[in-house]
Design an enzyme around this catalytic site. Structure first.
Site, PDB file in Angstrom:
ATOM      1  N   GLU A  37       0.830  -1.201   0.000  1.00  0.00           N
ATOM      2  CA  GLU A  37       0.000   0.000   0.000  1.00  0.00           C
ATOM      3  C   GLU A  37       0.869   1.258   0.000  1.00  0.00           C
ATOM      4  O   GLU A  37       2.073   1.205   0.270  1.00  0.00           O
ATOM      5  CB  GLU A  37      -0.916   0.007   1.214  1.00  0.00           C
ATOM      6  CG  GLU A  37      -0.150   0.077   2.524  1.00  0.00           C
ATOM      7  CD  GLU A  37      -1.023   0.512   3.683  1.00  0.00           C
ATOM      8  OE1 GLU A  37      -1.541   1.640   3.613  1.00  0.00           O
ATOM      9  OE2 GLU A  37      -1.160  -0.260   4.647  1.00  0.00           O
ATOM     10  N   VAL A  78      -6.006   0.120   2.450  1.00  0.00           N
ATOM     11  CA  VAL A  78      -6.027  -1.338   2.276  1.00  0.00           C
ATOM     12  C   VAL A  78      -7.077  -1.736   1.249  1.00  0.00           C
ATOM     13  O   VAL A  78      -6.823  -2.522   0.328  1.00  0.00           O
ATOM     14  CB  VAL A  78      -6.282  -2.039   3.623  1.00  0.00           C
ATOM     15  CG1 VAL A  78      -6.601  -3.525   3.411  1.00  0.00           C
ATOM     16  CG2 VAL A  78      -5.075  -1.890   4.543  1.00  0.00           C
ATOM     17  N   ALA A 126     -14.071   0.286   5.441  1.00  0.00           N
ATOM     18  CA  ALA A 126     -14.377  -0.304   4.130  1.00  0.00           C
ATOM     19  C   ALA A 126     -13.458  -1.462   3.804  1.00  0.00           C
ATOM     20  O   ALA A 126     -13.730  -2.220   2.856  1.00  0.00           O
ATOM     21  CB  ALA A 126     -14.281   0.761   3.044  1.00  0.00           C
ATOM     22  N   LYS A 164      -5.548  -2.409  14.642  1.00  0.00           N
ATOM     23  CA  LYS A 164      -5.010  -1.587  15.725  1.00  0.00           C
ATOM     24  C   LYS A 164      -5.892  -1.706  16.954  1.00  0.00           C
ATOM     25  O   LYS A 164      -7.115  -1.760  16.869  1.00  0.00           O
ATOM     26  CB  LYS A 164      -4.883  -0.127  15.276  1.00  0.00           C
ATOM     27  CG  LYS A 164      -3.775   0.095  14.253  1.00  0.00           C
ATOM     28  CD  LYS A 164      -3.587   1.574  13.966  1.00  0.00           C
ATOM     29  CE  LYS A 164      -2.369   1.799  13.072  1.00  0.00           C
ATOM     30  NZ  LYS A 164      -2.544   1.303  11.716  1.00  0.00           N
TER      31      LYS A 164
END
Length: 304
Positions: free
Chosen positions: A24, A105, A140, A158
């Site tokens: 990413e 992501v 999302a 996280k």
């Protein structure tokens, strides 16, 4: 796929069955401070190549979704304040407006799949937020990965998120989660979030066998590999729990909600740990990149 640019190296590798690992771009456009963001991005590219895998860093450059950013493009996006953050829903806007964007992501996974890439490494997944029962705030990332047949390597979600609710949503969406050599679900900054998952995998080869079985069964969702940070590099669990409680209390007092919550909590964590949480972030990403490269090789070999 005419609006998506796939770098020649990546296109040729996918066509020839050479292993490719998607990476990413938000980690260096929005996730890390300068100049460390660029150092981490270039280090990831180097580590993947040294493992015999082609890196495919994904982002949007001047309105063109790009799979396989060049070093020059990575450098430019690492230093440009005008770069926005794009999830899947934002991709048409960035294309139409000619914007440059770091891809989340969800967006990275979407573009990787379009390019034929099968393995993707990130730091941590988005998930269900702690106030979701009232706000319906959910990343999302979850529905996107439920519709894409990838392998996604992360260190869980996280710990600022609602981990048990996230695990429930993953189950509902049909996303299998396997721990890499553990059934303790990691909490990004810490190796063990306190929640367990059902399955562990012992090797990249075992993951490749799961990929083959999933594809034969025509299951179209991602396999999520939860790779905990090394305990020697994790944030001290006691420090983590104390600072997280303080961060949540500070957010409530300040009335922070919605999309402002995550950056507020992460900034608070970094400040109150004296930058230690940032070091853990980098260690997490490095470990996931290394494991992702191994998995990409195993998947390519199993198909060869």
């Amino acid at each position: 796929m005419s609006s998506v640019h796939v770098a020649d190296e990546v296109r040729a590798a996918v066509a020839d069955g050479i292993p490719v690992l998607a990476l990413e771009s938000t980690i260096f456009t929005h996730g890390l401070p300068r100049p460390r963001n660029l150092e981490v991005a270039l280090d990831a590219d180097r580590r993947v190549r040294e493992a015999g895998v082609v890196p495919a860093t994904i982002g949007v450059v001047d309105g063109r979704p790009t799979v396989g950013l060049s070093v020059d493009e990575i450098e430019r996006m690492s230093t440009d304040d005008a770069v926005v953050k794009a999830s899947v829903r934002d991709l048409p806007v960035t294309v139409a407006k000619g914007l440059s964007a770091g891809t989340t992501v969800a967006a990275t996974a979407h573009l990787a799949h379009l390019a034929g890439i099968r393995v993707f490494s990130t730091g941590g997944l988005g998930g269900v937020h702690r106030d979701a029962p009232d706000t319906f705030d959910e990343s999302a990332d979850l529905p996107s990965l439920a519709a894409l047949p990838l392998v996604v390597v992360s260190a869980g979600v996280k710990s600022i998120l609602d981990i048990p609710l996230t695990l429930e949503r993953l189950e509902t969406l049909g996303l299998v989660v396997v721990g890499y050599r553990t059934t303790d679900y990691p909490g990004f900054y810490i190796a063990d979030s306190g929640y367990d998952i059902e399955y562990a995998v012992d090797s990249p080869a075992e993951i490749a066998r799961m990929v083959a079985a999933r594809d034969e069964l025509a299951i179209g969702s991602s396999i999520l590999v939860a790779n905990p940070v090394d305990e020697a590099e994790q944030l001290s669990p006691a420090l983590h729990d104390r600072v997280l409680a303080q961060a949540l209390a500070a957010a409530a007092e300040a009335g922070v909600t919605g999309h402002d919550m995550t950056p507020f909590l992460l900034d608070f964590m970094q400040r109150e740990t004296g930058g230690r949480s940032l070091d853990v972030n980098v260690a997490v990403y490095r470990g996931n990149v290394d494991l992702g490269a191994q998995i990409a090789r195993a998947v390519a070999e199993s198909r060869g």
